[in-house]
Design a protein around this motif. Structure first.
Motif, PDB file in Angstrom:
ATOM      1  N   ARG A  74       0.852  -1.184   0.000  1.00  0.00           N
ATOM      2  CA  ARG A  74       0.000   0.000   0.000  1.00  0.00           C
ATOM      3  C   ARG A  74       0.896   1.246   0.000  1.00  0.00           C
ATOM      4  O   ARG A  74       1.777   1.372   0.845  1.00  0.00           O
ATOM      5  N   ARG A  92       1.374   5.058   0.731  1.00  0.00           N
ATOM      6  CA  ARG A  92       0.680   6.092   1.502  1.00  0.00           C
ATOM      7  C   ARG A  92       0.990   7.466   0.892  1.00  0.00           C
ATOM      8  O   ARG A  92       2.017   7.656   0.243  1.00  0.00           O
ATOM      9  N   ALA A 112       6.159  -3.644  15.375  1.00  0.00           N
ATOM     10  CA  ALA A 112       6.791  -2.386  15.771  1.00  0.00           C
ATOM     11  C   ALA A 112       7.554  -1.845  14.571  1.00  0.00           C
ATOM     12  O   ALA A 112       8.048  -2.604  13.743  1.00  0.00           O
ATOM     13  N   TYR A 136      -2.020   2.415  10.777  1.00  0.00           N
ATOM     14  CA  TYR A 136      -3.136   3.030  10.043  1.00  0.00           C
ATOM     15  C   TYR A 136      -3.842   1.967   9.198  1.00  0.00           C
ATOM     16  O   TYR A 136      -5.065   1.949   9.078  1.00  0.00           O
ATOM     17  N   GLN A 160       8.822   0.487   7.552  1.00  0.00           N
ATOM     18  CA  GLN A 160       9.573   1.300   8.507  1.00  0.00           C
ATOM     19  C   GLN A 160       8.625   2.201   9.293  1.00  0.00           C
ATOM     20  O   GLN A 160       7.449   2.333   8.936  1.00  0.00           O
ATOM     21  N   THR A 161       9.146   2.801  10.319  1.00  0.00           N
ATOM     22  CA  THR A 161       8.316   3.659  11.169  1.00  0.00           C
ATOM     23  C   THR A 161       7.668   4.767  10.336  1.00  0.00           C
ATOM     24  O   THR A 161       8.307   5.350   9.456  1.00  0.00           O
ATOM     25  N   SER A 202       5.352   4.412   8.091  1.00  0.00           N
ATOM     26  CA  SER A 202       4.937   4.034   6.737  1.00  0.00           C
ATOM     27  C   SER A 202       3.446   3.683   6.652  1.00  0.00           C
ATOM     28  O   SER A 202       2.917   3.521   5.558  1.00  0.00           O
ATOM     29  N   GLY A 203       2.779   3.576   7.792  1.00  0.00           N
ATOM     30  CA  GLY A 203       1.327   3.372   7.764  1.00  0.00           C
ATOM     31  C   GLY A 203       0.863   1.989   8.178  1.00  0.00           C
ATOM     32  O   GLY A 203      -0.254   1.586   7.857  1.00  0.00           O
ATOM     33  N   LYS A 204       1.677   1.265   8.934  1.00  0.00           N
ATOM     34  CA  LYS A 204       1.279  -0.088   9.352  1.00  0.00           C
ATOM     35  C   LYS A 204       0.052  -0.046  10.263  1.00  0.00           C
ATOM     36  O   LYS A 204      -0.936  -0.727  10.027  1.00  0.00           O
ATOM     37  N   SER A 209       4.547   6.369  17.496  1.00  0.00           N
ATOM     38  CA  SER A 209       5.061   5.152  16.875  1.00  0.00           C
ATOM     39  C   SER A 209       4.817   3.944  17.783  1.00  0.00           C
ATOM     40  O   SER A 209       5.025   4.018  18.991  1.00  0.00           O
ATOM     41  N   SER A 210       4.366   2.842  17.168  1.00  0.00           N
ATOM     42  CA  SER A 210       4.172   1.615  17.954  1.00  0.00           C
ATOM     43  C   SER A 210       5.548   1.059  18.289  1.00  0.00           C
ATOM     44  O   SER A 210       6.362   0.868  17.399  1.00  0.00           O
ATOM     45  N   ARG A 211       5.756   0.789  19.534  1.00  0.00           N
ATOM     46  CA  ARG A 211       7.063   0.263  19.953  1.00  0.00           C
ATOM     47  C   ARG A 211       7.000  -1.224  20.236  1.00  0.00           C
ATOM     48  O   ARG A 211       7.956  -1.814  20.689  1.00  0.00           O
TER      49      ARG A 211
END
Ligand SMILES: Nc1ncnc2c1ncn2[C@@H]1O[C@H](COP(=O)(O)OP(=O)(O)OP(=O)(O)O)[C@@H](O)[C@H]1O
Length: 378
Positions: free
Chosen positions: A125, A127, A362, A217, A210-211, A213-215, A316-318
């Motif tokens: 996807r 973004r 993460a 979301y 990567q951080t 990038s929309g995971k 950011s999800s850690r």
């Protein structure tokens, strides 16, 4: 299934995920004896919460013959000139409602485990540029050509410092451009596998990138949509009569440790049982029959997640967050049985039919994105 996001700096987020550490089965192979795991004391305390993460006795990975129906043929697999090919593809395009119909009438006839091979579908996807990138006047470096191909335009410098652009073409099972909605993402990825979960199958959907990038979301709306369709299926006479129920659990792996996101972040233990199956001891599962309740649980779990701030993502999800929707068959317990026995036997009186896991990994960041990380994030 892999939902993979690209950013616009031309990075395909291929950096290895370095943290947190995820325990592997092997990590526990030399662990403590497993017998105690099934002792009556433990069963009494943890019975209903025992959950095998990666395996289940009566389920299997998407087998080739099951998966070939909802998924279109992968471009990576050489085409065979099979008479049935058109039929398979057109059937795959008929949508969820017909998949459901097919699934119901076509209770997995085969107990065949002949092709116990997992089928992977890779979806990318794209973004849109975020505010920071727009304000820095960064270029959009991804061109989506059609539903399967994209080009990454990578800005580079020659040794004499002349700028040039390196083009990289990639092909995936599906490519979704920045205009697609989360609902379309669901229809492309998860919707086709819902009926298969009711046919003794487990499937996993995860986002990698990567951080920023929309995971999250992309991943966050998927379980609720899936639960909606699963609840709908549970009401079909064929599953009602078999007493199928939906169960939800949600936990995270943070710093190599497991926490129950629906139980005030209670620490969980991961163990391997006598059959070498990974089990999470103490994980709370909740029976859900209504989508509103699913929504409440998901929101509660999301609020408990570990987040931090990175250069590329303020929130950011850690942790790796794993939400599982399990379909179980309930075997009625005779009313004459004493309450104590009933509780102790609860785990035995439900039989796992299938499981759909959603994993929000993460973020992994480039060196440049780690500069303004806060202490918790690092
Ligand atoms: N397709 C999209 N459309 C609009 N906004 C998006 C899209 N994808 C991501 N965003 C926005 O970009 C920001 C970062 O997204 P998100 O938190 O999902 O990234 P992430 O990959 O999960 O990051 P991390 O790994 O750090 O947790 C969020 O503000 C999100 O709303």
């Amino acid at each position: 299934m892999l939902l993979r996001s690209l950013n616009f700096n031309g990075e395909s987020a291929s950096a290895p995920i370095s943290e947190p550490y995820t325990p592997t089965t092997q990590s526990f192979s030399g662990g403590p004896p497993i017998d105690g795991f099934y002792s009556p004391e433990l069963r009494g305390e943890f019975g209903a919460g025992l959950l095998d993460l990666h395996a289940m006795d009566d389920s299997e990975l998407l087998s080739e013959n099951v998966a070939s129906e909802p998924f279109e043929a992968s471009p990576f697999v050489p085409k065979e000139t099979d008479d049935d090919e058109d039929d398979i593809i057109s059937r795959s395009q008929q949508g969820l409602s017909e998949n459901y119909g097919g699934a119901i009438t076509r209770e997995k006839e085969s107990n065949t485990k002949e092709s116990n091979v997992g089928k992977i579908k890779v979806v990318v996807r794209k973004r849109p540029l975020n505010r920071k990138e727009i304000s820095r006047k960064e270029d959009d470096v991804i061109d989506v050509h059609n539903s399967q191909f994209l080009t990454v335009h990578e800005p580079k410098l020659k040794v004499d410092l002349t700028a040039y652009v390196d083009k990289h073409e990639f092909c995936f099972d599906a490519v979704l451009d920045e205009a697609v909605t989360n609902d379309e993402v669901y229809r492309e990825t998860v919707e086709p596998i819902i009926p298969i979960i009711f046919q003794r199958t487990k499937a996993t959907c995860f986002a990698y990138g990567q951080t920023g990038s929309g995971k999250t979301y992309t991943m966050q709306p998927l379980p609720l949509r899936a639960a909606q369709d699963m609840v709908h299926l549970l009401h079909q006479p064929v599953y009602l009569s078999q007493n199928f129920k939906l169960w939800l659990s949600y936990f995270e792996i943070y710093g190599g440790k497991l926490y129950d996101l629906l139980s005030e972040r209670r620490p969980l233990c991961i163990r391997e049982d006598g059959k070498k199956q990974v089990c999470i001891v103490g994980l709370q599962e909740f029976e859900v029959s209504d989508v509103r309740i699913v929504k409440e649980y998901i929101e509660r779990g999301n609020a408990s997640r570990s987040t931090g701030s990175t250069g590329a993502n303020e929130e950011s999800s850690r942790s790796h967050a794993i939400l599982q929707l399990a379909v179980k068959k309930h075997i009625p317990v005779t009313e004459t049985r004493r309450q104590r026995d009933r509780e102790a036997n609860e785990a035995k009186n439900t039989k796992l039919v299938g499981k759909l896991s959603f994993i929000d990994l993460a973020g992994s960041e480039r060196g440049a994105d780690t500069t303004d990380n806060d202490k918790q994030t690092r």
